[in-house]
Enzyme design. Structure first.
Site, PDB file in Angstrom:
ATOM      1  N   CYS A 189     -96.873   1.207 -45.179  1.00  0.00           N
ATOM      2  CA  CYS A 189     -96.544   0.054 -46.010  1.00  0.00           C
ATOM      3  C   CYS A 189     -96.538   0.544 -47.445  1.00  0.00           C
ATOM      4  CB  CYS A 189     -97.582  -1.053 -45.816  1.00  0.00           C
ATOM      5  SG  CYS A 189     -97.390  -2.465 -46.928  1.00  0.00           S
ATOM      6  N   THR A 207     -96.227  -1.128 -50.200  1.00  0.00           N
ATOM      7  CA  THR A 207     -97.054  -1.980 -51.049  1.00  0.00           C
ATOM      8  C   THR A 207     -98.529  -1.669 -50.850  1.00  0.00           C
ATOM      9  OG1 THR A 207     -95.400  -3.748 -51.005  1.00  0.00           O
ATOM     10  CG2 THR A 207     -97.652  -4.363 -51.588  1.00  0.00           C
ATOM     11  N   GLU A 237     -86.559  -8.409 -41.592  1.00  0.00           N
ATOM     12  CA  GLU A 237     -87.361  -9.100 -40.583  1.00  0.00           C
ATOM     13  C   GLU A 237     -86.540 -10.112 -39.788  1.00  0.00           C
ATOM     14  OE1 GLU A 237     -90.751  -8.918 -39.694  1.00  0.00           O
ATOM     15  OE2 GLU A 237     -90.819  -7.056 -40.848  1.00  0.00           O
ATOM     16  N   CYS A 291     -90.251   1.299 -49.553  1.00  0.00           N
ATOM     17  CA  CYS A 291     -90.805   0.341 -48.591  1.00  0.00           C
ATOM     18  C   CYS A 291     -90.314   0.769 -47.224  1.00  0.00           C
ATOM     19  CB  CYS A 291     -90.344  -1.078 -48.926  1.00  0.00           C
ATOM     20  SG  CYS A 291     -90.750  -2.306 -47.653  1.00  0.00           S
ATOM     21  N   THR A 292     -91.180   0.772 -46.241  1.00  0.00           N
ATOM     22  CA  THR A 292     -90.779   1.283 -44.921  1.00  0.00           C
ATOM     23  C   THR A 292     -89.807   0.365 -44.192  1.00  0.00           C
ATOM     24  OG1 THR A 292     -92.864   0.389 -44.035  1.00  0.00           O
ATOM     25  CG2 THR A 292     -92.800   2.744 -44.563  1.00  0.00           C
ATOM     26  N   HIS A 293     -89.572  -0.841 -44.709  1.00  0.00           N
ATOM     27  CA  HIS A 293     -88.506  -1.669 -44.151  1.00  0.00           C
ATOM     28  C   HIS A 293     -87.121  -1.146 -44.534  1.00  0.00           C
ATOM     29  CE1 HIS A 293     -91.719  -4.643 -43.559  1.00  0.00           C
ATOM     30  NE2 HIS A 293     -90.883  -5.344 -42.811  1.00  0.00           N
ATOM     31  N   TYR A 342     -95.895  -8.419 -47.957  1.00  0.00           N
ATOM     32  CA  TYR A 342     -97.034  -8.245 -48.850  1.00  0.00           C
ATOM     33  C   TYR A 342     -96.593  -8.131 -50.308  1.00  0.00           C
ATOM     34  CZ  TYR A 342    -100.249  -7.053 -44.953  1.00  0.00           C
ATOM     35  OH  TYR A 342    -101.041  -7.053 -43.830  1.00  0.00           O
ATOM     36  N   GLY A 343     -95.345  -7.768 -50.534  1.00  0.00           N
ATOM     37  CA  GLY A 343     -94.894  -7.344 -51.851  1.00  0.00           C
ATOM     38  C   GLY A 343     -94.982  -8.374 -52.950  1.00  0.00           C
ATOM     39  N   ASP A 364     -98.197  -1.932 -40.861  1.00  0.00           N
ATOM     40  CA  ASP A 364     -97.327  -2.403 -41.938  1.00  0.00           C
ATOM     41  C   ASP A 364     -97.392  -3.926 -41.928  1.00  0.00           C
ATOM     42  OD1 ASP A 364     -95.446  -2.399 -44.013  1.00  0.00           O
ATOM     43  OD2 ASP A 364     -93.754  -2.445 -42.629  1.00  0.00           O
ATOM     44  N   SER A 365     -96.781  -4.529 -42.939  1.00  0.00           N
ATOM     45  CA  SER A 365     -96.750  -5.991 -42.984  1.00  0.00           C
ATOM     46  C   SER A 365     -95.831  -6.574 -41.918  1.00  0.00           C
ATOM     47  CB  SER A 365     -96.305  -6.456 -44.370  1.00  0.00           C
ATOM     48  OG  SER A 365     -95.013  -5.976 -44.665  1.00  0.00           O
TER      49      SER A 365
END
Length: 272
Positions: free
Chosen positions: A77, A79, A155, A189-191, A46-47, A14-15
């Site tokens: 990810c 995105t 993050e 989004c996996t976040h 990345y988005g 992922d990012s």
């Protein structure tokens, strides 16, 4: 009987931190598997990038993991899955799984009204990928919304109920989904599952949340079992983590999320 014996690791990338939502599910479902995780923390998110840049970043992520002799890759990810995967998937010698299709299937199974919400990065929402998949599976009322501040807040650890910053942003972004407008919300989004408690508190119990990372991990676990690609029977696999920026920050947040100490298992690398 399911054949086993492929002890190569599963690669996940992922990012940033978000792909750990897929890792946590894989650990729970397949405790004997080795997992190799790459978080491109130096270039997160990345988005907001161009399509060409996202494709190049995803290519570099895949090629790094191939160097770790993995047996399958999970593009954890949203995105990357929405923008790059169709172009890159067939170029490599191992199966590569995204997060879109499994999340859509889960949403279809869980919605009672057909009113489904989708949130994701700017690039994911602009791609229309979720809408195309849902359009191919029947008639649904869809509401989609980009939530660009969610990834940087996650993050930076701003994920807890009571944090006025994240609660304010959630209320602004998710207002269109409140008051019965949807009964199911895809966290595209996996976040975003790291914000599940805050999101659930705002939307209330009438909205079911679908984690794209967890849904993808469940699909990958089932698929690897069906294809005879599981590791030989063993109590616990090993887990390695690679990042492209500060190790210490990743170790702290990853340890909190995974509920296990990852100190000493994280290595900083360069891509591109």
């Amino acid at each position: 009987m399911i054949k086993t014996g492929d002890n190569r690791p599963i690669g996940v990338f992922d990012s940033g931190l978000g792909g750990l939502t897929a890792v946590a599910t894989l650990m729970a479902l397949l405790p004997g598997e080795d997992i190799c995780y790459l978080g491109d923390t130096g270039r997160v998110p990345y988005g907001g990038r161009s399509r060409e840049t996202i494709i190049e970043y995803v290519r570099q992520d895949i090629e790094f993991l191939l160097g770790q002799e993995i047996k399958a890759i999970v593009v954890a990810c949203g995105t990357g899955s929405a923008v790059a995967l169709d172009q890159l998937r067939d170029q490599y010698p191992v199966p590569i799984y995204g997060v879109l299709e499994s999340a859509v299937e889960a949403a279809i199974q869980r919605t009672a009204t057909g009113r489904i919400g989708i949130i994701g990065t700017e690039a994911t929402i602009a791609s229309g990928a979720y809408e195309r998949l849902l359009g191919a599976n029947g008639e649904f009322q869809l509401i989609s919304r980009a939530c660009p501040l969610f990834v940087p807040l996650v993050e930076n650890g701003r994920i807890h109920p009571g944090d006025v910053v994240i609660e304010t942003v959630v209320a602004e972004y998710l207002a269109p989904f409140a008051e019965g407008e949807v009964d199911t919300l895809i966290l595209g989004c996996t976040h975003y599952p790291l914000l599940e408690r805050v999101i659930s508190r705002f939307l209330g119990p009438g909205v079911t949340l679908v984690s794209s990372g967890a849904a993808a991990a469940e699909f990958v676990a089932q698929t690897l079992a069906e294809q005879g690609l599981l590791a030989a029977d063993r109590a616990a696999g090993s887990h390695r983590y690679f990042v492209t920026d500060r190790v210490a920050g990743f170790e702290r947040l990853a340890s909190l999320f995974l509920q296990q100490n990852v100190s000493g298992k994280v290595e900083k690398i360069s891509l591109g």
